[in-house]
Design an enzyme around this catalytic site. Sequence first.
Site, short mmCIF file in Angstrom:
data_model
loop_
_atom_site.label_atom_id
_atom_site.label_comp_id
_atom_site.label_asym_id
_atom_site.label_seq_id
_atom_site.Cartn_x
_atom_site.Cartn_y
_atom_site.Cartn_z
N SER A 109 55.01 89.99 28.31
CA SER A 109 54.04 91.08 28.23
C SER A 109 53.07 91.04 29.39
CB SER A 109 53.27 90.97 26.91
OG SER A 109 52.09 91.74 26.98
N TYR A 132 51.94 97.68 31.92
CA TYR A 132 51.02 98.78 31.66
C TYR A 132 50.48 99.20 33.01
CZ TYR A 132 50.71 97.79 26.64
OH TYR A 132 50.99 97.64 25.31
N THR A 158 55.87 100.48 29.62
CA THR A 158 55.52 100.95 28.27
C THR A 158 54.84 102.30 28.40
OG1 THR A 158 55.34 98.70 27.47
CG2 THR A 158 54.21 100.38 26.18
N LYS A 231 59.91 102.07 27.84
CA LYS A 231 59.77 101.54 26.47
C LYS A 231 58.80 102.44 25.70
CE LYS A 231 58.17 97.44 23.95
NZ LYS A 231 56.84 97.78 23.41
N SER A 253 61.24 102.89 20.78
CA SER A 253 60.18 102.01 20.26
C SER A 253 58.97 102.85 19.89
CB SER A 253 59.78 101.00 21.34
OG SER A 253 58.67 100.21 20.93
N HIS A 255 56.23 100.94 19.39
CA HIS A 255 55.25 99.88 19.66
C HIS A 255 54.96 99.09 18.38
CE1 HIS A 255 52.33 98.96 23.06
NE2 HIS A 255 51.99 98.06 22.15
#
Length: 366
Positions: A109, A132, A158, A231, A253, A255
């Site tokens: 992550s 991110y 993401t 994602k 996803s 999340h």
Amino acid sequence: MEDNLPVNVREYQELAKKALPKMAYDYINGGAEDEHTLRENIAAYTRIILRPRVLVDVSKIDMSTTLLGYTMRSPIIVAPTGGHKLAHPEGEKATARAAASCNAIMVLSFSSSCKIEDVASSCNAIRFYQLYVYKNRNVSATLVRRAESCGFKALLLTVDTPMLGRREADIRNKMVFPRSGNLEGLMTIDDHDTTNGSQLERFARATLDPSLSWKDIEWLKSITSMPIFLKGIVTAEDARRAVEAGVAGVIVSNHGARQLDYAPATIAALEEVVRAVAGAVPVLVDGGIRRGTDVFKALALGARAVMVGRPVFFGLAARGEAGARHVIEMLNGELEVAMALCGCRSVGEITRSHVMTEGDRIRSLL
Ligand SMILES: Cc1cc2nc3c(=O)[nH]c(=O)nc-3n(C[C@H](O)[C@H](O)[C@H](O)COP(=O)(O)O)c2cc1C
Ligand SMILES: CCCCCCCCCCC(=O)C(=O)O
């Protein structure tokens, strides 16, 4: 060997709840607002029925699969989850070793509590990096370059977090997130407001770039040669746009139900996305996977592989690296049994006809 090891993910969750401070457990376990999607992510799997096939020679089961040309022992990937030091002092280094020992790909992550370089040097493995995009694009670009030079093989952007979902437990607990060594020298976090709400939410609001849009995929391609996955896709419309944008893969996803409450359960959205993508790129799915049978169902509905978030985090909280490894091994073991009992010797033999969804049942009554 310890006595009474947990035998399933649910038991790991119970151990994690006992082991963790309330603030940490609530952060990991919680979802957005009414947590409707959180419950649905799991409940939707229970509504899919398996159609076992018998008298197939299943003396050899091969669970291996490939992604971007890499062979994995099984189609289970460790999802990117931030802040592993909340669960264990070794943080993501312990998770990385657990995943590597299972020959599973781990996605690190962007909000990991260990430095990218420390995770990379903790053990040899194929790893992906999750991104991110900050308002200060240079910070994100620097982290991408560091991940690439540390040998990470793919980038997962993401796309479901232009701002953080309302996680009410975190707001109530005044959630404080572990400092990330990755931001040292890149960004200072001055947050003196310790009286109100979730610090993570304040930090996300101050730093994440809500203007991120489809045109930025080109920017991302220009700063990295890593293949890019998106994602956080749950509709056919966005899946088609992702393919047009030239991404290497799509991840269905929501999340882990931490962003938009009342978004669809991911297993319910999977087929729509798979149809829209029409084989152009691999489709992965995450959210609510707690059993090997869930993995089987996702593959039957067209996923190339699945990602698992909270279960690995729970394993880490309960028993450190050994717990995270055991969770992955248990899911692998359960998948192997599901494949054998459905008469599938390889993941390629898992087909749409091995499952019956609610939609199938309704259509069969018409
Ligand atoms: C504690 C926690 C932290 C997470 N952090 C991130 C993150 O930093 N980046 C990201 O893209 N997704 C993050 N996610 C979402 C996961 O990548 C994944 O989509 C989700 O956990 C899958 O659902 P599951 O937990 O039911 O397996 C996080 C999820 C949890 C539970
Ligand atoms: C080092 C902190 C970076 C904060 C960026 C945004 C917050 C995301 C938090 C992790 C996450 O995705 C989650 O679901 O929780």
